[in-house]
Design a protein around this motif. Structure first.
Motif, PDB file in Angstrom:
ATOM      1  N   LEU A   3     -53.439   2.800 -17.208  1.00  0.00           N
ATOM      2  CA  LEU A   3     -53.132   2.789 -15.939  1.00  0.00           C
ATOM      3  C   LEU A   3     -54.262   1.845 -14.616  1.00  0.00           C
ATOM      4  O   LEU A   3     -54.356   1.254 -14.094  1.00  0.00           O
ATOM      5  N   VAL A   4     -55.357   1.556 -15.721  1.00  0.00           N
ATOM      6  CA  VAL A   4     -56.338   0.993 -14.843  1.00  0.00           C
ATOM      7  C   VAL A   4     -55.600  -0.288 -14.066  1.00  0.00           C
ATOM      8  O   VAL A   4     -55.899  -0.813 -12.865  1.00  0.00           O
ATOM      9  N   PRO A   5     -55.364  -1.363 -14.982  1.00  0.00           N
ATOM     10  CA  PRO A   5     -54.692  -2.256 -14.273  1.00  0.00           C
ATOM     11  C   PRO A   5     -53.469  -1.936 -13.586  1.00  0.00           C
ATOM     12  O   PRO A   5     -52.825  -2.792 -12.319  1.00  0.00           O
ATOM     13  N   PHE A   6     -52.602  -0.380 -13.564  1.00  0.00           N
ATOM     14  CA  PHE A   6     -51.954  -0.656 -12.853  1.00  0.00           C
ATOM     15  C   PHE A   6     -52.353  -0.562 -11.551  1.00  0.00           C
ATOM     16  O   PHE A   6     -51.955  -0.805  -9.656  1.00  0.00           O
ATOM     17  N   LEU A   7     -53.560   0.549 -11.058  1.00  0.00           N
ATOM     18  CA  LEU A   7     -54.147   0.661 -10.222  1.00  0.00           C
ATOM     19  C   LEU A   7     -54.790  -0.656  -9.919  1.00  0.00           C
ATOM     20  O   LEU A   7     -54.483  -0.916  -8.371  1.00  0.00           O
ATOM     21  N   ILE A   8     -54.967  -1.640 -10.480  1.00  0.00           N
ATOM     22  CA  ILE A   8     -55.145  -2.996  -9.639  1.00  0.00           C
ATOM     23  C   ILE A   8     -54.784  -3.225  -8.632  1.00  0.00           C
ATOM     24  O   ILE A   8     -54.726  -4.121  -7.761  1.00  0.00           O
ATOM     25  N   ASP A   9     -53.350  -3.643  -9.466  1.00  0.00           N
ATOM     26  CA  ASP A   9     -52.280  -4.085  -8.997  1.00  0.00           C
ATOM     27  C   ASP A   9     -51.682  -3.639  -7.741  1.00  0.00           C
ATOM     28  O   ASP A   9     -51.966  -4.536  -6.544  1.00  0.00           O
ATOM     29  N   VAL A  10     -52.409  -2.567  -7.716  1.00  0.00           N
ATOM     30  CA  VAL A  10     -51.636  -1.538  -6.150  1.00  0.00           C
ATOM     31  C   VAL A  10     -52.497  -1.416  -5.563  1.00  0.00           C
ATOM     32  O   VAL A  10     -52.109  -1.810  -4.536  1.00  0.00           O
ATOM     33  N   MET A  11     -53.302  -0.935  -5.855  1.00  0.00           N
ATOM     34  CA  MET A  11     -54.822  -0.797  -5.091  1.00  0.00           C
ATOM     35  C   MET A  11     -55.713  -1.620  -4.528  1.00  0.00           C
ATOM     36  O   MET A  11     -56.510  -1.949  -3.892  1.00  0.00           O
ATOM     37  N   GLY A  12     -55.731  -2.832  -5.707  1.00  0.00           N
ATOM     38  CA  GLY A  12     -56.728  -4.253  -5.413  1.00  0.00           C
ATOM     39  C   GLY A  12     -58.151  -4.085  -6.530  1.00  0.00           C
ATOM     40  O   GLY A  12     -57.567  -2.677  -6.595  1.00  0.00           O
ATOM     41  N   ASP A  13     -58.667  -5.398  -6.414  1.00  0.00           N
ATOM     42  CA  ASP A  13     -59.912  -4.503  -7.446  1.00  0.00           C
ATOM     43  C   ASP A  13     -60.835  -3.533  -7.457  1.00  0.00           C
ATOM     44  O   ASP A  13     -60.612  -2.846  -8.368  1.00  0.00           O
ATOM     45  N   LEU A  14     -61.983  -4.001  -6.452  1.00  0.00           N
ATOM     46  CA  LEU A  14     -62.260  -2.366  -6.299  1.00  0.00           C
ATOM     47  C   LEU A  14     -61.892  -1.699  -6.090  1.00  0.00           C
ATOM     48  O   LEU A  14     -62.746  -1.012  -7.124  1.00  0.00           O
ATOM     49  N   LEU A  15     -61.507  -1.240  -5.145  1.00  0.00           N
ATOM     50  CA  LEU A  15     -60.832   0.191  -5.333  1.00  0.00           C
ATOM     51  C   LEU A  15     -60.457   0.388  -6.366  1.00  0.00           C
ATOM     52  O   LEU A  15     -60.220   1.651  -6.592  1.00  0.00           O
ATOM     53  N   GLY A  16     -59.413  -0.706  -7.113  1.00  0.00           N
ATOM     54  CA  GLY A  16     -58.443   0.192  -8.514  1.00  0.00           C
ATOM     55  C   GLY A  16     -59.499   0.740  -9.279  1.00  0.00           C
ATOM     56  O   GLY A  16     -59.223   1.509  -9.808  1.00  0.00           O
ATOM     57  N   ARG A  17     -60.801  -0.286  -9.750  1.00  0.00           N
ATOM     58  CA  ARG A  17     -61.763   0.174 -10.420  1.00  0.00           C
ATOM     59  C   ARG A  17     -62.102   1.314 -10.387  1.00  0.00           C
ATOM     60  O   ARG A  17     -62.810   1.838 -11.107  1.00  0.00           O
ATOM     61  N   ILE A  18     -62.707   1.409  -9.002  1.00  0.00           N
ATOM     62  CA  ILE A  18     -63.469   2.697  -8.547  1.00  0.00           C
ATOM     63  C   ILE A  18     -62.415   4.010  -8.696  1.00  0.00           C
ATOM     64  O   ILE A  18     -62.779   5.050  -9.929  1.00  0.00           O
ATOM     65  N   VAL A  19     -61.111   3.926  -8.389  1.00  0.00           N
ATOM     66  CA  VAL A  19     -60.379   4.750  -8.862  1.00  0.00           C
ATOM     67  C   VAL A  19     -59.869   5.586 -10.345  1.00  0.00           C
ATOM     68  O   VAL A  19     -59.919   6.301 -11.193  1.00  0.00           O
ATOM     69  N   GLY A  20     -59.920   4.155 -11.008  1.00  0.00           N
ATOM     70  CA  GLY A  20     -59.208   4.221 -12.343  1.00  0.00           C
ATOM     71  C   GLY A  20     -60.824   4.110 -13.041  1.00  0.00           C
ATOM     72  O   GLY A  20     -60.354   5.445 -13.849  1.00  0.00           O
ATOM     73  N   CYS A  21     -62.195   4.010 -12.847  1.00  0.00           N
ATOM     74  CA  CYS A  21     -62.700   4.982 -13.523  1.00  0.00           C
ATOM     75  C   CYS A  21     -63.035   6.345 -13.537  1.00  0.00           C
ATOM     76  O   CYS A  21     -62.766   7.149 -14.238  1.00  0.00           O
TER      77      CYS A  21
END
Length: 756
Positions: free
Chosen positions: A445-463
């Motif tokens: 999930l987290v790698p997918f969110l980072i690809d879609v939302m960008g690094d910082l936002l993807g990590r925050i949402v993934g967390c």
């Protein structure tokens, strides 16, 4: 002329040979497994008088499918609840026998100078007795109902599950080609992790899927779905680094806990028989007469090792578990053969290229010899016991009698034992679920969110998503059993218990904090103090969150319901006694099922007309009729031919009643049976209860609250008495009632006080 694929002609040859041999062995009253092995030998290149299989590679692939379906069918017959009920005697006996026979196999291989992996695999092959052969031998000899036979079958159940674990360990050894302690511990932990994860998740999701798809399920679709689930788990197990057979067994054991298990087992049986036959035929194709002649001395030595090892160490293991000498010897002499699991382990060694070519035919020859000797060994147990008993010193005989009689006593588990076992079980299950969800989110999930939302936002949402996904599990890990009756009893029992109990809670909090720290640390760079502080704040939010509390309760309720659904369904259709029947036994009451025969004089009459309660002093608790169940039937309820009635009474009362009715099982039903579960409970009448001063019939407990009074304890008297409907209920009386949970809840709310 059209071209015929070699696989088809090979299958034709195999099936023809197998059919002829099975008919011959059936006529000779010998195990069909041996017929398949002989058929394989006839179809192999080693037998020059008949046509031979031309494409052995494809046959080997089909035999691997046979192993998968054999293990899948074994899983369908297996149940983890059966394992828990097998008892200490079976556990101690099975573990002792397996460890002893592995050691004997390794020692025999070492004596002949075989390489290390050959010795290890030989030990694994000798450790497992043949369930199929023993079942057939007991049936043919009429021993299935004897006490020792039940213990033997319990030992075989445990040997089957331990054989799966052994296969996983042998596969790990084969891949690593060494015996490093760290690697073995890692493999064992990995096995436990996936075993718990697959079983818990599978038992949560699969029964829900089958329940919602039940209306769409015909025999054809049920077969396709069950085989699809089996092969899907086979692929998943292979991806996780386990043998395909392990995955098939796990899926079978999951489906064994569902309501549809018997249907699936019946549908899969022909598929299992077909591919299982191909597997055993492929085993026979490995038999090389020249190699058997060349290794005749190792074969004889291994046969002697099996016979002597199982009789000596099998008897010793059962003795160690607290059984009498006679029972122990009959068990040990019954286990003196190797069978299907020896072939599976042998084929595992061949497929992994870690065992020598001579080992497979040697094991087949040993299996054939020990199989033929099995009935004679079972009969030999009693004469040998009589001989030993005559020459056994009296001091030894007295010691064995004291040991066996002392081991039969059942000790009640204390609150500490119950509480600690529950904490260990909860911590293990919820920790495994948390780790599984973390791996899923962090790796997918987290790698997918980072690809879609960008690094910082993807990590925050993934967390946030990951923490939210594990929150119900972490809250349950922390809070479960903190208000249980064992916890409260221990807390009230002694102030010295307070510190250990608080430590248990804090330890689980620390485990939850570690999980959260790991998640945050994987996604963000921050100081340890900040990460721990954030984790503690999140834990506090979880503990006080009503939403998470509700989610945890719902998740556990669904899982427990799925785990109990098969037993509850069996209770509902009358195939199993209700749970409250065991509590009735404590009061010298029994619950028995009786079938109303088509020509019964009772058929078509109401309970009021039959007046069974007054005539036989019994209580009609339920009527099971086709696809319906009537709990606590009133006097206007009519009995029809084919009904099964559940009757409560003492031995004498039921004996009189049984003179006019026959006990049978009920028919299958497919309705929402959970809400009809019957329970036994009690309440104390206090001075302000609305029932005080009324008779049982005036109280309306049966007519208004749909509950049945089965006994009354008078105030100051602990003796349970037959309820007299005309007796006036008084303050302090203890009233015992049976009813559905909802009805009991309403009754107790009006009765003011409830005792547990």
């Amino acid at each position: 002329m059209s071209h015929l694929a070699p696989l088809i002609s090979d299958l034709a040859l195999i099936m023809i040979c197998a059919s002829v041999m099975t008919l011959i062995f059936k006529r000779l009253k010998q195990p069909l497994v041996l017929g398949y092995i002989v058929a394989g030998f006839i179809a192999s290149p080693h037998f020059s008088f008949t046509p031979s299989v031309t494409d052995s590679t494809n046959i080997q692939t089909w035999s691997e499918i046979g192993v998968i379906f054999l293990l899948f069918a074994l899983g369908l017959e297996f149940s983890f609840k059966k394992l828990m009920r097998a008892g200490g005697s079976a556990v101690i006996s099975a573990c002792s026998i397996i460890l002893s026979m592995i050691s004997i196999g390794v020692f025999v291989g070492w004596l002949f100078g075989w390489k290390q992996m050959d010795c290890i695999y030989l030990g694994g092959m000798l450790a497992m007795s043949s369930t199929t052969i023993i079942y057939k031998a007991f049936d043919d000899m009429g021993l299935r109902q004897q006490r020792f036979a039940g213990l033997v079958l319990s030992i075989l159940i445990l040997e089957d599950i331990l054989a799966i674990v052994l296969m996983v360990m042998l596969s790990t050894m084969a891949v690593r080609q060494n015996f490093e302690g760290g690697e073995m511990v890692y493999s064992l932990l990995k096995l436990i992790f996936f075993l718990v994860l697959w079983f818990v998740v599978g038992l949560y999701l699969i029964p829900l899927f089958l329940k919602h798809a039940r209306k769409l399920m015909s025999s054809e679709t049920m077969l396709i779905v069950s085989v699809g689930l089996c092969l899907g788990m086979v692929v998943l197990a292979a991806k996780a680094g386990f043998s395909p057979a392990f995955g098939a067994f796990i899926m079978g054991s999951i489906l064994a806990e569902t309501v549809e298990s018997e249907t699936i087992e019946r549908l899969v049986a022909p598929v299992k028989d077909l591919f299982g036959a191909i597997f055993f035929v492929s085993v026979g194709m490995m038999v090389d007469p020249d190699m058997i002649v060349a290794y005749k001395y190792p074969i004889l030595a291994i046969v002697c090792a099996v016979l002597l090892g199982q009789t000596i160490f099998g008897t010793a293991g059962v003795l160690l578990s607290g059984q009498p000498l006679k029972t122990a010897m009959r068990c040990g002499f019954s286990l003196t053969q190797i069978g299907e699991f020896a072939f599976i382990i042998a084929s595992l060694g061949v497929s992994l290229h870690v065992t020598s070519s001579f080992l497979y035919p040697i094991v087949v020859a040993v299996s054939v010899i020990t199989t033929f000797l099995t009935p004679y060994m079972i009969r030999l147990a009693l004469p040998v016991h009589e001989l030993i008993d005559r020459h056994l010193p009296s001091s030894w005989r007295n010691l064995l009698e004291r040991y066996s009689s002392g081991s039969q006593h059942v000790n009640r588990s204390g609150n500490w034992k119950k509480f600690l076992s529950a904490i260990v079980r909860i911590s293990l299950i919820y920790s495994v679920l948390t780790v599984g969800m973390m791996l899923l989110c962090l790796n997918l999930l987290v790698p997918f969110l980072i690809d879609v939302m960008g690094d910082l936002l993807g990590r925050i949402v993934g967390c946030m998503v990951t923490v939210g996904a594990v929150s119900p599990f972490l809250r349950a890990l922390i809070m479960k059993k903190n208000r249980s009756k064992e916890f409260r009893a221990l807390w009230a029992d002694s102030r010295f218990n307070h510190a250990p109990l608080i430590s248990m809670i804090l330890l689980r909090v620390v485990i939850a904090v570690i999980f959260l720290v790991f998640i945050i640390d994987q996604l963000f760079l921050a100081s340890a103090a900040v990460v721990v502080g954030i984790a503690v704040l999140i834990i506090c939010g979880m503990v006080f969150s009503r939403f998470l509390k509700k989610q945890s309760i719902v998740l556990e309720r669904i899982f427990v319901q799925n785990l109990r659904s098969k037993e509850m369904h069996q209770e509902y259709v009358g195939e199993k006694a209700p749970a409250y029947a065991g509590k009735l036994l404590d009061r010298d009451l029994h619950l028995t099922d009786y079938l109303i025969a088509p020509d019964s004089l009772w058929a078509g009459k109401t309970l009021r007309e039959l007046n069974l309660g007054r005539r036989f002093d019994v209580h009609i608790a339920s009527i099971i009729r086709g696809r319906h169940r009537i709990n606590i039937p009133d006097g206007s309820s009519r009995i029809f031919p084919g009904d099964t009635i559940q009757v409560i009474g003492t031995d004498e009362q039921l004996s009189a009643f049984s003179a006019e009715a026959d006990k049978v099982a009920a028919a299958h039903q497919d309705v929402d049976f959970e809400k009809y579960e019957m329970k036994l409970d009690q309440f104390v009448l206090e001075h302000n209860s609305l029932f005080v001063g009324k008779t049982i019939s005036e109280s309306g407990i049966r007519d208004c609250y749909h509950c049945l009074v089965v006994g009354v304890e008078l105030s100051g008297d602990n003796q349970l008495r037959k309820p007299d409907v005309s007796r006036v209920l008084r303050e302090g009386d203890v009233v015992w009632v049976v009813g559905e949970e909802k009805s009991l809840h309403v009754l107790f709310s009006h009765a003011i006080n409830r005792t547990v």
